[in-house]
Design a protein around this motif. Structure first.
Motif, PDB file in Angstrom:
ATOM      1  N   ALA A   1       0.686  -1.133  -0.110  1.00 12.90           N
ATOM      2  CA  ALA A   1      -0.071   0.103   0.001  1.00 12.90           C
ATOM      3  C   ALA A   1       0.933   1.315  -0.042  1.00 12.90           C
ATOM      4  CB  ALA A   1      -0.901  -0.010   1.282  1.00 12.90           C
ATOM      5  N   GLU A   2       2.075   1.229   0.370  1.00 12.23           N
ATOM      6  CA  GLU A   2       2.938   2.393   0.542  1.00 12.23           C
ATOM      7  C   GLU A   2       4.167   2.069  -0.446  1.00 12.23           C
ATOM      8  OE1 GLU A   2       1.740   4.651   2.078  1.00 12.23           O
ATOM      9  OE2 GLU A   2       0.560   3.879   3.379  1.00 12.23           O
ATOM     10  N   PRO A   3       4.868   3.280  -0.738  1.00  8.27           N
ATOM     11  CA  PRO A   3       6.100   2.873  -1.472  1.00  8.27           C
ATOM     12  C   PRO A   3       7.054   2.031  -1.152  1.00  8.27           C
ATOM     13  CG  PRO A   3       5.450   5.153  -1.491  1.00  8.27           C
ATOM     14  CD  PRO A   3       4.689   4.446  -0.443  1.00  8.27           C
ATOM     15  N   ALA A   4       8.074   1.611  -1.796  1.00  8.13           N
ATOM     16  CA  ALA A   4       9.343   0.800  -1.101  1.00  8.13           C
ATOM     17  C   ALA A   4       9.993   1.867  -0.076  1.00  8.13           C
ATOM     18  CB  ALA A   4      10.421   0.402  -2.194  1.00  8.13           C
ATOM     19  N   PRO A   5      10.427   1.231   0.938  1.00  8.36           N
ATOM     20  CA  PRO A   5      10.892   1.963   2.090  1.00  8.36           C
ATOM     21  C   PRO A   5      12.455   2.126   1.916  1.00  8.36           C
ATOM     22  CG  PRO A   5      10.838  -0.488   2.804  1.00  8.36           C
ATOM     23  CD  PRO A   5      10.415  -0.169   1.239  1.00  8.36           C
ATOM     24  N   GLY A   6      13.228   3.170   2.774  1.00  5.74           N
ATOM     25  CA  GLY A   6      14.344   3.071   3.086  1.00  5.74           C
ATOM     26  C   GLY A   6      15.176   4.229   2.292  1.00  5.74           C
ATOM     27  N   ASN A   7      16.385   4.830   2.840  1.00  2.00           N
ATOM     28  CA  ASN A   7      17.060   6.023   2.029  1.00  2.00           C
ATOM     29  C   ASN A   7      18.072   5.106   1.174  1.00  2.00           C
ATOM     30  OD1 ASN A   7      15.665   7.800   3.780  1.00  2.00           O
ATOM     31  ND2 ASN A   7      17.003   7.067   5.421  1.00  2.00           N
ATOM     32  N   VAL A   8      17.556   4.309   0.323  1.00  5.28           N
ATOM     33  CA  VAL A   8      18.606   3.541  -0.597  1.00  5.28           C
ATOM     34  C   VAL A   8      18.821   4.516  -1.909  1.00  5.28           C
ATOM     35  CG1 VAL A   8      19.007   1.753  -1.971  1.00  5.28           C
ATOM     36  CG2 VAL A   8      17.966   1.331   0.262  1.00  5.28           C
ATOM     37  N   THR A   9      19.738   5.131  -2.121  1.00  2.00           N
ATOM     38  CA  THR A   9      20.134   5.988  -3.235  1.00  2.00           C
ATOM     39  C   THR A   9      21.125   5.087  -4.278  1.00  2.00           C
ATOM     40  OG1 THR A   9      22.281   6.536  -1.784  1.00  2.00           O
ATOM     41  CG2 THR A   9      20.220   7.768  -1.754  1.00  2.00           C
ATOM     42  N   SER A  10      21.438   4.029  -4.032  1.00  2.45           N
ATOM     43  CA  SER A  10      22.477   3.308  -4.964  1.00  2.45           C
ATOM     44  C   SER A  10      22.037   1.813  -5.109  1.00  2.45           C
ATOM     45  CB  SER A  10      23.759   3.471  -4.756  1.00  2.45           C
ATOM     46  OG  SER A  10      24.533   2.625  -5.532  1.00  2.45           O
ATOM     47  N   PRO A  11      22.054   1.064  -6.075  1.00  8.23           N
ATOM     48  CA  PRO A  11      21.519  -0.252  -6.193  1.00  8.23           C
ATOM     49  C   PRO A  11      22.737  -1.233  -5.524  1.00  8.23           C
ATOM     50  CG  PRO A  11      21.863   0.505  -8.297  1.00  8.23           C
ATOM     51  CD  PRO A  11      21.956   1.739  -7.464  1.00  8.23           C
ATOM     52  N   VAL A  12      23.986  -0.632  -5.447  1.00 10.87           N
ATOM     53  CA  VAL A  12      24.805  -1.432  -4.940  1.00 10.87           C
ATOM     54  C   VAL A  12      25.332  -0.598  -3.683  1.00 10.87           C
ATOM     55  CG1 VAL A  12      25.608  -2.376  -7.107  1.00 10.87           C
ATOM     56  CG2 VAL A  12      26.742  -0.265  -6.319  1.00 10.87           C
ATOM     57  N   CYS A  13      26.072  -1.526  -2.818  1.00  8.84           N
ATOM     58  CA  CYS A  13      26.521  -0.991  -1.446  1.00  8.84           C
ATOM     59  C   CYS A  13      27.985  -1.513  -1.066  1.00  8.84           C
ATOM     60  CB  CYS A  13      25.612  -1.191  -0.223  1.00  8.84           C
ATOM     61  SG  CYS A  13      25.319  -3.097  -0.064  1.00  8.84           S
ATOM     62  N   ALA A  14      28.431  -0.846  -0.292  1.00  6.21           N
ATOM     63  CA  ALA A  14      29.924  -1.251   0.432  1.00  6.21           C
ATOM     64  C   ALA A  14      29.849  -0.985   1.876  1.00  6.21           C
ATOM     65  CB  ALA A  14      31.192  -0.514  -0.406  1.00  6.21           C
ATOM     66  N   CYS A  15      30.169  -1.945   2.771  1.00  8.69           N
ATOM     67  CA  CYS A  15      29.915  -1.713   4.085  1.00  8.69           C
ATOM     68  C   CYS A  15      30.973  -2.429   4.809  1.00  8.69           C
ATOM     69  CB  CYS A  15      28.388  -1.908   4.929  1.00  8.69           C
ATOM     70  SG  CYS A  15      27.281  -1.019   4.236  1.00  8.69           S
ATOM     71  N   PRO A  16      31.688  -1.946   5.840  1.00  6.94           N
ATOM     72  CA  PRO A  16      32.487  -3.009   6.643  1.00  6.94           C
ATOM     73  C   PRO A  16      31.703  -3.861   7.543  1.00  6.94           C
ATOM     74  CG  PRO A  16      32.643  -0.398   7.439  1.00  6.94           C
ATOM     75  CD  PRO A  16      31.903  -0.729   6.325  1.00  6.94           C
ATOM     76  N   ASP A  17      32.338  -4.879   7.898  1.00 10.70           N
ATOM     77  CA  ASP A  17      31.543  -5.871   8.990  1.00 10.70           C
ATOM     78  C   ASP A  17      32.189  -5.521  10.351  1.00 10.70           C
ATOM     79  OD1 ASP A  17      34.082  -7.117   8.837  1.00 10.70           O
ATOM     80  OD2 ASP A  17      33.344  -9.008   7.818  1.00 10.70           O
ATOM     81  N   SER A  18      31.796  -6.507  11.314  1.00  7.57           N
ATOM     82  CA  SER A  18      32.383  -6.222  12.710  1.00  7.57           C
ATOM     83  C   SER A  18      33.874  -6.304  12.646  1.00  7.57           C
ATOM     84  CB  SER A  18      31.763  -7.192  13.682  1.00  7.57           C
ATOM     85  OG  SER A  18      31.915  -8.498  13.000  1.00  7.57           O
ATOM     86  N   LYS A  19      34.326  -7.054  11.607  1.00  4.71           N
ATOM     87  CA  LYS A  19      35.913  -7.213  11.534  1.00  4.71           C
ATOM     88  C   LYS A  19      36.695  -6.195  10.984  1.00  4.71           C
ATOM     89  CE  LYS A  19      35.565 -12.141  12.639  1.00  4.71           C
ATOM     90  NZ  LYS A  19      35.819 -13.383  12.107  1.00  4.71           N
ATOM     91  N   GLY A  20      35.775  -5.256  10.257  1.00  3.45           N
ATOM     92  CA  GLY A  20      36.580  -4.184   9.472  1.00  3.45           C
ATOM     93  C   GLY A  20      36.702  -4.651   7.934  1.00  3.45           C
ATOM     94  N   ILE A  21      36.214  -5.814   7.735  1.00  2.00           N
ATOM     95  CA  ILE A  21      36.509  -6.387   6.501  1.00  2.00           C
ATOM     96  C   ILE A  21      35.563  -5.805   5.452  1.00  2.00           C
ATOM     97  CG2 ILE A  21      36.525  -8.299   4.625  1.00  2.00           C
ATOM     98  CD1 ILE A  21      37.187  -9.979   7.418  1.00  2.00           C
TER      99      ILE A  21
END
Length: 340
Positions: free
Chosen positions: A59-79
């Motif tokens: 009923a509502e648009p797709a959520p979130g502040n997603v500005t790019s279809p791909v992402c790069a994030c560090p995990d808990s170990k910094g990888i």
């Protein structure tokens, strides 16, 4: 096992056996244990957005502040993890707003009030005083529906947590006293004037059509004002009151650094502390007294979604003015693989 241990076990068993009877023998609190399969609006999780593609008809648009279809994030170990940006509505929490203290509709039972009538809810109209007034208690539960049903257990965005009671306002003095709540919301003085409240008209219109206006953080659309962060409201419509108090509970928990918003930063899997609630990241579905079929943004008028949801005498398994809300929240995350 010694005698003292036997006595302790017998006492605990007796306590848990007698607590439900205290309400069931004629008390006002009635309930039916929540069934996560039938009582939850699963359509509310849609649409799901992965990359630049949305799935499902919500009923509502797709959520979130997603500005790019791909992402790069560090995990808990910094990888570094490279992956696909993902956003969806997550069934994560339950909120009860109840007239009867220590009543838990989600579990179909309640506990005996140590002092009958103490901290009980109230709802009165102008004919009994200078203004409308209502007061309810609230309970906040962890309810990660996917984890409880053992679904998508290998999905990295899913929260892995057990069902648990996290907060109850019967033991919180600030919820029961507007003056004490000033400790955590001193800025309420800035918005207690007609000009600030007039701005809430725009928020009400926005919540009716799409989403509430986040910069108007003191407004709850048609439900009133977020301030004070207590259990009392200048309102006598039970649906507006209880939906508003459920939203206030979220704001209060955020102010106390107990609420983490998962719809802001896709690299922060646990969420971000938000002392000012981002209203558009949360929606509510009424599950008790009568189940609703919609997930409503904060501030949407009850005229749209509240018809016959609070029968004057309750239903066979529920009591009036004891509400249960299923909370869906935005979740954005990065689904991918670590670069070793």
């Amino acid at each position: 096992m010694n005698l003292s241990n036997n006595i302790t076990i017998i006492a605990l068993v007796t306590l848990f056996l007698t607590v439900p009877v205290a309400y069931g023998a004629g008390g006002a609190c009635k309930g039916k244990v929540l069934n996560p399969v039938t009582d939850i609006c699963w359509q509310c999780m849609f649409p799901v957005k992965m990359g630049s593609v949305s799935y499902g008809n919500g009923a509502e648009p797709a959520p979130g502040n997603v500005t790019s279809p791909v992402c790069a994030c560090p995990d808990s170990k910094g990888i570094l993890i490279l992956g696909v940006s993902t956003a969806f509505w997550e069934h994560a929490r339950l909120i009860e707003t109840v007239k009867d203290p220590f009543c838990f509709p989600v579990m179909g039972t309640g506990m005996t009030n140590p002092k009958p009538g103490f901290s009980s809810g109230e709802n009165r109209s102008k004919e009994y005083g200078d203004s409308d007034f209502a007061f309810q208690q609230a309970h906040y539960f962890y309810f990660p529906a996917w984890s409880i049903l053992k679904l998508f257990m290998d999905f990295p965005c899913a929260e892995n947590r057990a069902f648990d009671l996290a907060y109850m306002t019967e033991v919180d003095p600030m919820w029961n006293d507007d003056s004490l709540s000033f400790i955590i919301n001193p800025e309420a003085l800035l918005f207690g004037n007609p000009v600030s409240q007039l701005a809430c008209v725009a928020d009400s219109v926005a919540a009716t059509v799409t989403y509430p206006i986040d910069p108007l953080f003191w407004c709850m659309g048609s439900w009133g004002s977020f301030y004070p962060l207590s259990g009392s409201m200048i309102e006598n419509n039970p649906l507006n009151v209880n939906a508003g108090l459920a939203a206030r509970m979220l704001f209060k928990l955020g102010r106390e650094t107990l609420l983490y918003d998962t719809g802001i930063n896709q690299c922060a899997s646990a969420g971000v502390v938000t002392p000012i609630l981002v209203k558009s990241n949360y929606r509510l579905q009424i599950a008790r007294p009568v189940r609703g079929n919609d997930c409503i943004p904060i501030g949407r008028p009850s005229l749209i979604w509240g018809a016959a949801k609070n029968p004057p005498f309750g239903t066979t398994n529920t009591s009036p003015d004891n509400f249960l809300w299923s909370l869906t929240r935005r979740r954005v995350c990065c689904v991918g693989y670590a670069l070793n």
